[in-house]
Design a protein around this motif. Structure first.
Motif, mmCIF file in Angstrom:
data_model
loop_
_atom_site.group_PDB
_atom_site.id
_atom_site.type_symbol
_atom_site.label_atom_id
_atom_site.label_comp_id
_atom_site.label_asym_id
_atom_site.label_seq_id
_atom_site.Cartn_x
_atom_site.Cartn_y
_atom_site.Cartn_z
ATOM 1 N N MET A 1 39.122 -1.854 0.665
ATOM 2 C CA MET A 1 40.405 -1.760 -0.072
ATOM 3 C C MET A 1 41.361 -2.839 0.423
ATOM 4 N N GLU A 2 41.584 -2.797 1.750
ATOM 5 C CA GLU A 2 42.501 -3.783 2.330
ATOM 6 C C GLU A 2 41.981 -5.202 2.098
ATOM 7 N N VAL A 3 40.660 -5.364 2.280
ATOM 8 C CA VAL A 3 40.039 -6.685 2.116
ATOM 9 C C VAL A 3 40.266 -7.217 0.707
ATOM 10 N N LYS A 4 40.113 -6.335 -0.296
ATOM 11 C CA LYS A 4 40.303 -6.747 -1.687
ATOM 12 C C LYS A 4 41.713 -7.267 -1.929
ATOM 13 N N ILE A 5 42.676 -6.578 -1.345
ATOM 14 C CA ILE A 5 44.064 -6.966 -1.581
ATOM 15 C C ILE A 5 44.376 -8.296 -0.900
ATOM 16 N N ILE A 6 43.840 -8.473 0.300
ATOM 17 C CA ILE A 6 44.018 -9.755 0.978
ATOM 18 C C ILE A 6 43.404 -10.867 0.146
ATOM 19 N N ARG A 7 42.234 -10.587 -0.445
ATOM 20 C CA ARG A 7 41.564 -11.554 -1.320
ATOM 21 C C ARG A 7 42.474 -11.930 -2.498
ATOM 22 N N LYS A 8 43.173 -10.920 -3.041
ATOM 23 C CA LYS A 8 44.054 -11.168 -4.189
ATOM 24 C C LYS A 8 45.248 -12.043 -3.769
ATOM 25 N N VAL A 9 45.808 -11.748 -2.612
ATOM 26 C CA VAL A 9 46.928 -12.546 -2.103
ATOM 27 C C VAL A 9 46.482 -13.995 -1.930
ATOM 28 N N LEU A 10 45.264 -14.183 -1.390
ATOM 29 C CA LEU A 10 44.752 -15.540 -1.179
ATOM 30 C C LEU A 10 44.456 -16.241 -2.509
ATOM 31 N N ASP A 11 44.004 -15.491 -3.513
ATOM 32 C CA ASP A 11 43.747 -16.095 -4.827
ATOM 33 C C ASP A 11 45.039 -16.618 -5.453
ATOM 34 N N VAL A 12 46.099 -15.808 -5.370
ATOM 35 C CA VAL A 12 47.398 -16.239 -5.907
ATOM 36 C C VAL A 12 47.853 -17.484 -5.147
ATOM 37 N N ASN A 13 47.688 -17.463 -3.839
ATOM 38 C CA ASN A 13 48.074 -18.619 -3.024
ATOM 39 C C ASN A 13 47.306 -19.867 -3.456
ATOM 40 N N ASP A 14 45.989 -19.716 -3.663
ATOM 41 C CA ASP A 14 45.152 -20.864 -4.029
ATOM 42 C C ASP A 14 45.585 -21.474 -5.364
ATOM 43 N N ALA A 15 45.996 -20.613 -6.284
ATOM 44 C CA ALA A 15 46.421 -21.113 -7.601
ATOM 45 C C ALA A 15 47.670 -21.977 -7.467
ATOM 46 N N ILE A 16 48.616 -21.532 -6.641
ATOM 47 C CA ILE A 16 49.849 -22.320 -6.463
ATOM 48 C C ILE A 16 49.553 -23.584 -5.645
ATOM 49 N N ALA A 17 48.648 -23.456 -4.667
ATOM 50 C CA ALA A 17 48.260 -24.640 -3.878
ATOM 51 C C ALA A 17 47.676 -25.722 -4.795
ATOM 52 N N HIS A 18 46.888 -25.286 -5.771
ATOM 53 C CA HIS A 18 46.276 -26.206 -6.737
ATOM 54 C C HIS A 18 47.356 -26.931 -7.542
ATOM 55 N N LYS A 19 48.380 -26.176 -7.928
ATOM 56 C CA LYS A 19 49.507 -26.738 -8.689
ATOM 57 C C LYS A 19 50.253 -27.762 -7.822
ATOM 58 N N ASN A 20 50.519 -27.369 -6.564
ATOM 59 C CA ASN A 20 51.183 -28.303 -5.639
ATOM 60 C C ASN A 20 50.365 -29.589 -5.504
ATOM 61 N N ARG A 21 49.050 -29.419 -5.355
ATOM 62 C CA ARG A 21 48.177 -30.588 -5.121
ATOM 63 C C ARG A 21 48.216 -31.544 -6.308
ATOM 64 N N ASN A 22 48.225 -30.987 -7.517
ATOM 65 C CA ASN A 22 48.314 -31.835 -8.721
ATOM 66 C C ASN A 22 49.627 -32.607 -8.754
ATOM 67 N N LEU A 23 50.710 -31.918 -8.369
ATOM 68 C CA LEU A 23 52.027 -32.571 -8.366
ATOM 69 C C LEU A 23 52.051 -33.708 -7.329
ATOM 70 N N PHE A 24 51.504 -33.440 -6.152
ATOM 71 C CA PHE A 24 51.482 -34.473 -5.102
ATOM 72 C C PHE A 24 50.652 -35.676 -5.560
ATOM 73 N N LYS A 25 49.573 -35.409 -6.289
ATOM 74 C CA LYS A 25 48.701 -36.483 -6.772
ATOM 75 C C LYS A 25 49.453 -37.339 -7.798
ATOM 76 N N GLU A 26 50.125 -36.663 -8.706
ATOM 77 C CA GLU A 26 50.897 -37.345 -9.768
ATOM 78 C C GLU A 26 51.958 -38.252 -9.154
ATOM 79 N N LYS A 27 52.580 -37.766 -8.059
ATOM 80 C CA LYS A 27 53.672 -38.527 -7.441
ATOM 81 C C LYS A 27 53.166 -39.490 -6.358
ATOM 82 N N GLY A 28 51.863 -39.459 -6.067
ATOM 83 C CA GLY A 28 51.311 -40.346 -5.029
ATOM 84 C C GLY A 28 51.801 -40.019 -3.627
ATOM 85 N N ILE A 29 52.079 -38.750 -3.375
ATOM 86 C CA ILE A 29 52.573 -38.332 -2.056
ATOM 87 C C ILE A 29 51.406 -37.840 -1.203
ATOM 88 N N PHE A 30 51.286 -38.405 -0.013
ATOM 89 C CA PHE A 30 50.274 -37.935 0.934
ATOM 90 C C PHE A 30 50.899 -36.812 1.767
#
Lengths: 224, 224
Positions: A1-30
């Motif tokens: 139960m707890e593991v599943k919820i942690i997995r969900k928190v990490l999935d949401v995090n990964d989605a936003i991380a992906h968005k951040n990464r695209n923005l950094f790529k577009e702007k050429g920021i390392f």
């Protein structure tokens, strides 16, 4: 139960991380995500790193701490915009999340940044689990912490792309087996570059700065 | 949503901690929970502490690490039973929980123990949130970590009952303002006892050992 919820928190995090990464790529920021135990010297390393790079390289910093603005106050003297995040507003979080980074980005003019440095909360465990959209992860290990930390906290050393072995000015005063420390890093992450430095004396900084500059150049090339 | 679930996890933990505490009271065992950043010297402090106490005081140790049995191997040389818990079997947990302590207790003959020492996972954040049923919480801070950690990680210093300022043998080689560190501890937790020690030279150990012995005596009295 707890593991599943942690997995969900990490999935949401990964989605936003992906968005951040695209923005950094577009702007050429390392973007680097700098992690370590409390007191390994993250802020001192970054003060000296900024002093080597600014104004040649346009830098910005996001600093994560549970409490206080001590680190941001120190870094703000290096002529780069700094945003301090206090996680006690987020339940005392022991790490930065992609969402927190996303919120902080509105404080910067992203078209004017070549290098974004994220100084994570001092913690050798949890920050390793949260992608924030960075290009490279860097772990700092102080020689005062002993030789065995890489094998005791393996995830951090596995996910990082470079390590800084800091406070080497203290080596004459410690019973420290540097080769054992390097072997332990190599056991967990073979061939990861390790820079032996002292933020106090600036010994070893030129190789670290050259590595960073090369990463920034590569990122700019990819953006084109 | 997330907050509610964390609350639930903590409630379950608190219930088991309460059970542990009752058992420790019944058996007259004094329990300390030792916490710090990675590399502050928990294991070295405990090696020296055991060498001062054993065999006069009957001790046992539970050691938490994400990975390796390095610390247990070191402590086992001090003639006290040691159980190593590797949290990578629990999803790489960054802290010990009351449940994990409860499971470890079956390895000991509880009728023969006066002092149970728990060496928590190296982390100045998360272990502070988990009651394990201990009598006292002790935080170790190395002088190599800088003066500001108490104000940057306030919860840890707020919940602890004593602090050890370790590695004072390094003071001559550091730009360290010891008074500033003591003031920072005092800001967060006024009147908390602070023991200035060096696990390397054993400087300052007598006051720490005396404090521990007094706590053990008090616990025995309460049990009767």
């Amino acid at each position: 139960m707890e593991v599943k919820i942690i997995r969900k928190v990490l999935d949401v995090n990964d989605a936003i991380a992906h968005k951040n990464r695209n923005l950094f790529k577009e702007k050429g920021i390392f973007v680097i995500n700098v992690m370590s135990s409390p007191g390994s010297g993250k802020t001192s390393i970054l003060e000296k790193t900024l002093s080597h790079l600014v104004p040649e390289v346009s830098c910005a910093v996001i600093v994560g701490d549970i409490s206080t603005t001590n680190d941001a106050d120190r870094l703000a003297k290096q002529n780069a915009p700094v945003v301090q995040i206090n996680t006690d507003g987020f339940g005392g979080d022991c790490h930065l999340t992609a969402h927190v980074i996303e919120s902080a980005l509105s404080s910067f003019d992203l078209d004017k940044i070549d290098l974004l440095i994220v100084e994570n909360v001092g913690n050798l465990v949890c920050p390793a689990e949260f992608d924030i959209g960075e290009d490279k992860r860097v772990v700092i290990l102080s020689v005062a912490e002993g030789e065995d930390k890489p094998v005791k906290y393996p995830l951090m050393f596995r996910v990082c792309d470079a390590a800084l072995l800091n406070k080497i000015d203290l080596l004459p005063y410690l019973d420290y087996d540097k080769n054992a420390a390097l072997e332990n890093i190599s056991k967990i992450h073979p061939d990861m570059p390790v820079f032996e430095v002292s933020a106090k004396t600036q010994e070893g900084f030129s190789k670290w700065i050259e590595w960073l500059k090369e990463c920034i150049r590569e990122k700019k090339k990819q953006g084109k």
